[in-house]
Design an enzyme around this catalytic site. Sequence first.
Site, PDB file in Angstrom:
ATOM      1  N   TYR A 186       1.170  12.613 -21.380  1.00 16.05           N
ATOM      2  CA  TYR A 186       2.544  12.682 -20.855  1.00 16.05           C
ATOM      3  C   TYR A 186       2.635  12.019 -19.486  1.00 16.05           C
ATOM      4  CZ  TYR A 186       7.103  15.002 -19.944  1.00 16.05           C
ATOM      5  OH  TYR A 186       8.432  15.277 -19.690  1.00 16.05           O
ATOM      6  N   ARG A 237       9.316   7.973 -17.205  1.00 13.18           N
ATOM      7  CA  ARG A 237       9.284   9.127 -18.112  1.00 13.18           C
ATOM      8  C   ARG A 237      10.608   9.887 -18.053  1.00 13.18           C
ATOM      9  NH1 ARG A 237       4.615  13.049 -16.556  1.00 13.18           N
ATOM     10  NH2 ARG A 237       6.182  14.004 -15.248  1.00 13.18           N
ATOM     11  N   ASP A 238      10.907  10.575 -19.150  1.00 10.48           N
ATOM     12  CA  ASP A 238      12.079  11.459 -19.210  1.00 10.48           C
ATOM     13  C   ASP A 238      13.349  10.663 -18.913  1.00 10.48           C
ATOM     14  OD1 ASP A 238      13.057  13.981 -19.759  1.00 10.48           O
ATOM     15  OD2 ASP A 238      12.898  14.711 -17.713  1.00 10.48           O
ATOM     16  N   SER A 275      11.812  16.032 -15.370  1.00  8.84           N
ATOM     17  CA  SER A 275      10.399  15.718 -15.555  1.00  8.84           C
ATOM     18  C   SER A 275      10.079  14.254 -15.264  1.00  8.84           C
ATOM     19  CB  SER A 275       9.960  16.083 -16.978  1.00  8.84           C
ATOM     20  OG  SER A 275      10.119  17.458 -17.185  1.00  8.84           O
ATOM     21  N   ASP A 335       9.371  13.714 -26.008  1.00  2.00           N
ATOM     22  CA  ASP A 335      10.738  13.187 -25.809  1.00  2.00           C
ATOM     23  C   ASP A 335      10.855  11.660 -25.828  1.00  2.00           C
ATOM     24  OD1 ASP A 335      11.407  15.831 -25.503  1.00  2.00           O
ATOM     25  OD2 ASP A 335      11.948  15.692 -23.391  1.00  2.00           O
ATOM     26  N   ASP A 346      10.665  24.822 -16.657  1.00  4.20           N
ATOM     27  CA  ASP A 346      11.174  23.598 -17.300  1.00  4.20           C
ATOM     28  C   ASP A 346      11.831  22.648 -16.299  1.00  4.20           C
ATOM     29  OD1 ASP A 346      10.497  24.397 -19.915  1.00  4.20           O
ATOM     30  OD2 ASP A 346      12.347  25.556 -20.093  1.00  4.20           O
TER      31      ASP A 346
END
Length: 447
Positions: free
Chosen positions: A172, A177-178, A184, A224, A402
């Site tokens: 990850y 990212r995200d 995140s 994701d 989260d």
Amino acid sequence: MFKYAALLAFVSVVTAQSQLYGQCGGIGWTGSTTCVAGATCTVLNDYYSQCLPGAASSSSTPTTVSSSHSTTTASSTGTSSAPTSTATPAAGNPFEGYTIYLSPYYANEIALAAGNITDSTLKAKAASIANIPTFTWLDTVAKVPDLGTYLADADSIQKSTGQKQLVQIVVYDLPDRDCAAKASNGEFSIADNGQANYFNYMDQIVAQIQKYPDVRVVAVIEPDSLANLVTNLNVQKCANAETTYKACVTYALKQLSSVGVYQYMDAGHAGWLGWPANISPAATLFTQMYQAGGSSPFIRGLATNVANYNALTAASPDPITQGNPNYDESHYINALAPMLASSGFPAQFIVDQGRSGVQNIRQQWGDWCNIKGAGFGTRPTTNTGNSYIDSIVWVKPGGECDGTSNSSSPRYDSTCSLSDADQPAPEAGTWFQEYFQTLVSKASPSL
Ligand SMILES: *[C@@H]1O[C@H](CO)[C@@H](O)[C@H](O)[C@H]1NC(C)=O
Ligand SMILES: *[C@@H]1O[C@H](CO)[C@@H](O)[C@H](O)[C@H]1NC(C)=O
């Protein structure tokens, strides 16, 4: 902030003389092409040369992975061609016959958390969570050495007990990212050498795994990321990331296959890709990625519901799922698996149930942040009752946040301030004690 500081320090050292495992060449590389004493600059692919242990003699460098990359040429997507796999996959469910290694990091978080609970019944229940396996999230390159520590530990447990050990990781660290959310955001950016940084991150993971060929590793690939490419290309950051995400995931699939890691690409969840309009494009993309990864049998299938709250089998559909026939993970998997199989990807599944113990607690199905009233769910088991599902797993370590509800934070996502999100919440990934205690007290089955 620490993560960014650490990365900057790493980059500035590299420009002097590259460190062990540092980058020392590749297309676009402007830093040093020499390595510190005891390391040799080795071409891994057109995009990446790395300082690997050993003196500069022809006999010292090649490991199976690096040598297999040295002859690669760039393809149109910028990925290397498949390394020669030296590992032989076992037939069947990779979880069968293995004991899952317990992350010492999570066990420590649980010990501290239980230490902060006064009620003795709740304290005992909380402490028992340390015995339930979760996944280790390699969400920064700085965490990769921990994997080496865990693999060494698992290897010695295996030798002393005779029980075969399986280490669970989440890969990850994609650049940008995200892309459709903020909570995140990662350490790498596409605009700042992100793809080469990701290849380096992956090479470091592979270098650790290669040292412990007797320990089995199962990996969830990039939560994701591919799901965002199915539904969120209208978001500029996702559209911009599409080519890089595919190149990086392809690289991950190939490299991890070359060292025998059983992989499950993240496939969102029923309330995301399970919708009738999304499931067919999703199947097409996952099959494309499987093929881009060389159709390796180590690309075992897909992971669903990672860090989410859906039921595996809902007693009755949650009202928020109205309009979607795939109202729980079983329906989603039973619909998706045959589509994949018919397009040439014989995919098996793992399903995260770590925080799915309590249902019908969300305002909308898309809500994902620290859902109030959630409880720990079904424990990890290969007794899944569904031939498509290899194992129920706990991918998200319950108790880790989260996303923050602090609207001044750079990583603030407004989803974390919705009425069904528990607040105040700290930064993503940090410990959220009050939330953890609720997960314990509302666990179903109870602890
Ligand atoms: C309580 O939690 C804090 C923060 O995680 C930790 O530093 C402390 O050691 C914990 N207390 C006990 C008694 O475990
Ligand atoms: C919220 O974030 C800002 C910016 O990072 C920080 O200065 C502030 O202390 C945070 N507030 C809380 C309550 O954590």
